[in-house]
Motif scaffolding. Sequence first.
Motif, mmCIF file in Angstrom:
data_model
loop_
_atom_site.group_PDB
_atom_site.id
_atom_site.type_symbol
_atom_site.label_atom_id
_atom_site.label_comp_id
_atom_site.label_asym_id
_atom_site.label_seq_id
_atom_site.Cartn_x
_atom_site.Cartn_y
_atom_site.Cartn_z
ATOM 1 N N GLY A 299 -1.156 -4.504 41.458
ATOM 2 C CA GLY A 299 -0.607 -3.157 41.421
ATOM 3 C C GLY A 299 -1.705 -2.132 41.263
ATOM 4 O O GLY A 299 -2.648 -2.351 40.502
ATOM 5 N N HIS A 300 -1.601 -1.017 42.013
ATOM 6 C CA HIS A 300 -2.629 0.015 41.949
ATOM 7 C C HIS A 300 -2.045 1.368 42.329
ATOM 8 O O HIS A 300 -0.935 1.459 42.858
ATOM 9 C CB HIS A 300 -3.809 -0.328 42.869
ATOM 10 C CG HIS A 300 -3.407 -0.602 44.285
ATOM 11 N ND1 HIS A 300 -3.124 -1.867 44.742
ATOM 12 C CD2 HIS A 300 -3.207 0.230 45.359
ATOM 13 C CE1 HIS A 300 -2.792 -1.820 46.029
ATOM 14 N NE2 HIS A 300 -2.825 -0.554 46.414
ATOM 15 N N ILE A 301 -2.795 2.418 42.048
ATOM 16 C CA ILE A 301 -2.396 3.766 42.437
ATOM 17 C C ILE A 301 -2.409 3.855 43.965
ATOM 18 O O ILE A 301 -3.387 3.432 44.598
ATOM 19 C CB ILE A 301 -3.342 4.806 41.815
ATOM 20 C CG1 ILE A 301 -3.202 4.793 40.283
ATOM 21 C CG2 ILE A 301 -3.047 6.207 42.356
ATOM 22 C CD1 ILE A 301 -4.188 5.694 39.565
ATOM 23 N N PRO A 302 -1.345 4.360 44.576
ATOM 24 C CA PRO A 302 -1.295 4.422 46.036
ATOM 25 C C PRO A 302 -2.507 5.141 46.621
ATOM 26 O O PRO A 302 -2.906 6.212 46.161
ATOM 27 C CB PRO A 302 -0.008 5.200 46.313
ATOM 28 C CG PRO A 302 0.862 4.896 45.130
ATOM 29 C CD PRO A 302 -0.089 4.842 43.966
ATOM 30 N N GLY A 303 -3.093 4.514 47.634
ATOM 31 C CA GLY A 303 -4.237 5.101 48.313
ATOM 32 C C GLY A 303 -5.575 4.793 47.686
ATOM 33 O O GLY A 303 -6.619 5.110 48.257
ATOM 34 N N ALA A 304 -5.566 4.167 46.503
ATOM 35 C CA ALA A 304 -6.832 3.847 45.832
ATOM 36 C C ALA A 304 -7.583 2.769 46.610
ATOM 37 O O ALA A 304 -6.978 1.840 47.160
ATOM 38 C CB ALA A 304 -6.576 3.373 44.408
ATOM 39 N N LEU A 305 -8.893 2.902 46.649
ATOM 40 C CA LEU A 305 -9.751 1.884 47.241
ATOM 41 C C LEU A 305 -10.118 0.858 46.184
ATOM 42 O O LEU A 305 -10.442 1.217 45.049
ATOM 43 C CB LEU A 305 -11.032 2.515 47.794
ATOM 44 C CG LEU A 305 -10.877 3.638 48.819
ATOM 45 C CD1 LEU A 305 -12.251 4.187 49.195
ATOM 46 C CD2 LEU A 305 -10.143 3.133 50.052
ATOM 47 N N LYS B 153 1.429 3.450 35.399
ATOM 48 C CA LYS B 153 2.641 2.700 35.739
ATOM 49 C C LYS B 153 3.762 2.971 34.738
ATOM 50 O O LYS B 153 4.926 3.122 35.127
ATOM 51 C CB LYS B 153 2.315 1.201 35.773
ATOM 52 C CG LYS B 153 3.477 0.308 36.145
ATOM 53 C CD LYS B 153 3.046 -1.139 36.264
ATOM 54 C CE LYS B 153 2.628 -1.708 34.929
ATOM 55 N NZ LYS B 153 2.361 -3.171 34.999
ATOM 56 N N GLU B 154 3.411 3.058 33.448
ATOM 57 C CA GLU B 154 4.421 3.268 32.420
ATOM 58 C C GLU B 154 5.121 4.612 32.574
ATOM 59 O O GLU B 154 6.291 4.762 32.208
ATOM 60 C CB GLU B 154 3.787 3.173 31.028
ATOM 61 C CG GLU B 154 4.801 3.190 29.902
ATOM 62 C CD GLU B 154 4.156 2.996 28.547
ATOM 63 O OE1 GLU B 154 4.609 3.641 27.587
ATOM 64 O OE2 GLU B 154 3.195 2.215 28.459
ATOM 65 N N GLU B 155 4.426 5.594 33.140
ATOM 66 C CA GLU B 155 5.031 6.903 33.366
ATOM 67 C C GLU B 155 5.993 6.904 34.553
ATOM 68 O O GLU B 155 6.585 7.925 34.871
ATOM 69 C CB GLU B 155 3.931 7.941 33.588
ATOM 70 C CG GLU B 155 3.188 8.346 32.343
ATOM 71 C CD GLU B 155 4.094 9.021 31.331
ATOM 72 O OE1 GLU B 155 4.824 9.953 31.714
ATOM 73 O OE2 GLU B 155 4.067 8.609 30.153
ATOM 74 N N GLY B 156 6.116 5.769 35.215
ATOM 75 C CA GLY B 156 7.015 5.687 36.361
ATOM 76 C C GLY B 156 6.443 6.303 37.622
ATOM 77 O O GLY B 156 7.188 6.622 38.565
ATOM 78 N N LEU B 157 5.123 6.470 37.669
ATOM 79 C CA LEU B 157 4.476 7.053 38.839
ATOM 80 C C LEU B 157 4.349 5.998 39.950
ATOM 81 O O LEU B 157 4.413 4.803 39.681
ATOM 82 C CB LEU B 157 3.112 7.604 38.452
ATOM 83 C CG LEU B 157 3.166 8.731 37.412
ATOM 84 C CD1 LEU B 157 1.770 9.118 36.957
ATOM 85 C CD2 LEU B 157 3.900 9.939 37.969
ATOM 86 N N PRO B 158 4.153 6.438 41.208
ATOM 87 C CA PRO B 158 4.138 5.477 42.314
ATOM 88 C C PRO B 158 3.048 4.414 42.151
ATOM 89 O O PRO B 158 1.947 4.689 41.682
ATOM 90 C CB PRO B 158 3.837 6.366 43.531
ATOM 91 C CG PRO B 158 4.323 7.720 43.130
ATOM 92 C CD PRO B 158 4.047 7.821 41.654
#
Length: 222
Positions: free
Chosen positions: A148-154, A211-216
Amino acid sequence: MGDHQEKEALFDALVEAAKALGNGRRAELIDVLAQGERPVDELAAEIHQSLANTSQHLQRLLRAGLVCSRRSGTRVYYSVASPAVERLWRALRETAEAHVGELGDLVRAYIGERDQLGMITRDELRRRLREGDVVVLDVRPQPEYDAGHIPGALSLPVADLKSRLREIPQGSEIVAYCRGPYCLYADDAVRVLTGEGRRAARLEEGFPEWKEEGLPVEQSAT
């Protein structure tokens, strides 16, 4: 109506999770597993313990219901049992930060001074991502990025950063993130990048808090 013996048994059961976390190495394991599922051998390497010691710690967490396990071939994989476990670990950490006087000295002794590091908040990163004017680097180990990662992160593990600098677009501001506020991967990445003349900052917290904040969140195809 229950008697006091039954009440004692209830409260003893209620603190079983806290007792299981009452060991630094087991807390480290939860901190790593908050990033995603990992096999025992990789967990042992992460916390610098023998395979036998790591397995014993994991069994203690398993008995307390804080982790789950599964077998795939000859390897055993562990994961946190639910998001509530991650919230428990974060609450324990924040309580210690607020009430344990010497913790600040221990934190500074471990992470050093961050005054010279650029820092960016989660809200600011969200805004910058919407505007599309920032490159985000996930500098954790590859298995954690895949989970799992922040969308668009390299994905650019900090150990590979110097040899893969050319993969990062020139002229862009860079934000590196890792496991959380006590993780040094992002600190090291920012120091490497600024040493190469790049504009870089670290996310104040890490992926679990995002992730805990419910962000994508994105996962890599496997």
